[in-house]
Design a protein around this motif. Structure first.
Motif, mmCIF file in Angstrom:
data_model
loop_
_atom_site.group_PDB
_atom_site.id
_atom_site.type_symbol
_atom_site.label_atom_id
_atom_site.label_comp_id
_atom_site.label_asym_id
_atom_site.label_seq_id
_atom_site.Cartn_x
_atom_site.Cartn_y
_atom_site.Cartn_z
ATOM 1 N N HIS A 129 31.428 37.935 43.292
ATOM 2 C CA HIS A 129 30.176 37.412 42.743
ATOM 3 C C HIS A 129 30.449 36.121 41.964
ATOM 4 N N PRO A 130 29.701 35.052 42.234
ATOM 5 C CA PRO A 130 29.958 33.773 41.553
ATOM 6 C C PRO A 130 29.865 33.879 40.030
ATOM 7 N N GLY A 131 28.937 34.679 39.537
ATOM 8 C CA GLY A 131 28.802 34.827 38.094
ATOM 9 C C GLY A 131 30.030 35.448 37.466
ATOM 10 N N TYR A 132 30.620 36.397 38.163
ATOM 11 C CA TYR A 132 31.850 37.034 37.679
ATOM 12 C C TYR A 132 32.986 36.025 37.652
ATOM 13 N N ARG A 133 33.096 35.227 38.685
ATOM 14 C CA ARG A 133 34.134 34.190 38.737
ATOM 15 C C ARG A 133 33.963 33.202 37.581
ATOM 16 N N SER A 134 32.726 32.815 37.326
ATOM 17 C CA SER A 134 32.451 31.862 36.260
ATOM 18 C C SER A 134 32.809 32.441 34.891
ATOM 19 N N GLN A 135 32.480 33.691 34.681
ATOM 20 C CA GLN A 135 32.778 34.318 33.398
ATOM 21 C C GLN A 135 34.280 34.425 33.143
ATOM 22 N N GLN A 136 35.058 34.626 34.193
ATOM 23 C CA GLN A 136 36.509 34.688 34.021
ATOM 24 C C GLN A 136 37.061 33.382 33.442
ATOM 25 N N LEU A 137 36.451 32.269 33.806
ATOM 26 C CA LEU A 137 36.905 30.970 33.317
ATOM 27 C C LEU A 137 36.466 30.727 31.884
ATOM 28 N N ARG A 138 35.366 31.357 31.464
ATOM 29 C CA ARG A 138 34.782 31.057 30.158
ATOM 30 C C ARG A 138 35.131 32.073 29.074
ATOM 31 N N HIS A 139 35.533 33.289 29.476
ATOM 32 C CA HIS A 139 35.714 34.341 28.480
ATOM 33 C C HIS A 139 37.004 35.118 28.743
ATOM 34 N N ALA A 140 37.865 35.178 27.740
ATOM 35 C CA ALA A 140 39.100 35.956 27.875
ATOM 36 C C ALA A 140 38.826 37.447 27.967
#
Length: 237
Positions: free
Chosen positions: A189-200
């Motif tokens: 899911h793109p949102g999951y990928r994005s969150q990995q970059l923004r949140h430890a």
């Protein structure tokens, strides 16, 4: 014994270890999957207890099945049927009881520690340890409903679990098993990928799987305790 009613919102968020536990203990249950077109019952009168599973949607979404789940939660509680909510299920419990659901201070995906309150209800549900490592997958969180006791929290989410008598709402997924975890870990899911970059606090699928053997056995031991406590009133009736 009347069956336990289990409400499922999405195909990929089934009962997993909850079903294993119920089967192991000879507890009959009825699973209703709304994504499969199975309507939720109008009342809880024909059931001994109610379990509400998670889902990717927000508890605030305008979906008829979510509002029906909330009505069932209130009906079950009014009839003295113990209710347990997992992640979205815990949020629906809180919302049905008048609490707010909104963005969590930090999203959590993966294995995370929660600190337990030094209270008798917390020990009854989770045991004597001061903290637990549990599996999380959420962006939103519940505020504390009126009359509820907060049982656990951490910096990412102040209220990780609450109890009202025999009823338990959790922000985490105590029901996961290895199959469910490995399925979720493959998410693209793109949102999951994005969150990995923004949140430890959002772990990738490889880390989830790598840590599975370290945390899942103890996690399921806590699940054993939670589910036994949830149905204690039913077995004693």
């Amino acid at each position: 014994m009347k069956p336990v009613l289990v409400l499922q919102h999405l195909h990929n968020d089934g009962p997993a270890y909850l079903a294993t536990w119920l089967q192991r203990h000879g507890v009959p249950f009825e699973l209703r999957n709304t994504e499969a077109g199975e309507p939720f019952p109008a009342q809880a009168v024909d059931y001994a207890a109610l379990a509400v599973l998670g889902g990717e949607m927000s508890a605030n979404d305008d979906l008829p099945s979510l509002r029906q789940a909330e009505l069932l939660i209130l009906d079950a509680m009014a009839r003295g049927r113990p209710v347990i909510g997992h992640c979205l299920g815990g949020q629906l419990m809180a919302r049905a009881l008048g609490a707010k659901i909104g963005p969590s201070p930090l999203p959590e995906v993966g294995w995370h520690r929660v600190d337990l309150q030094p209270l008798t209800p917390a020990r009854e549900w989770f045991g004597a340890a001061p903290s637990l490592t549990v599996f999380q997958w959420h962006e939103e969180a519940f505020s504390l409903p009126a009359g509820a006791v907060s049982l656990a929290g951490n910096l990412a989410c102040a209220h990780q679990a609450f109890a009202i008598g025999p009823h338990l709402g959790m922000q985490f997924h105590i029901e996961v098993d290895e199959e469910k975890l490995r399925l979720w870990a493959r998410s693209e899911h793109p949102g999951y990928r994005s969150q990995q970059l923004r949140h430890a606090t959002v772990h990738d699928g490889a880390r989830i799987c790598d840590e599975l053997s370290s945390f899942l056995p103890a996690h399921q031991a806590v699940a054993d305790r939670i589910y036994a406590r949830w149905l204690a009133a039913v077995s004693e009736a």
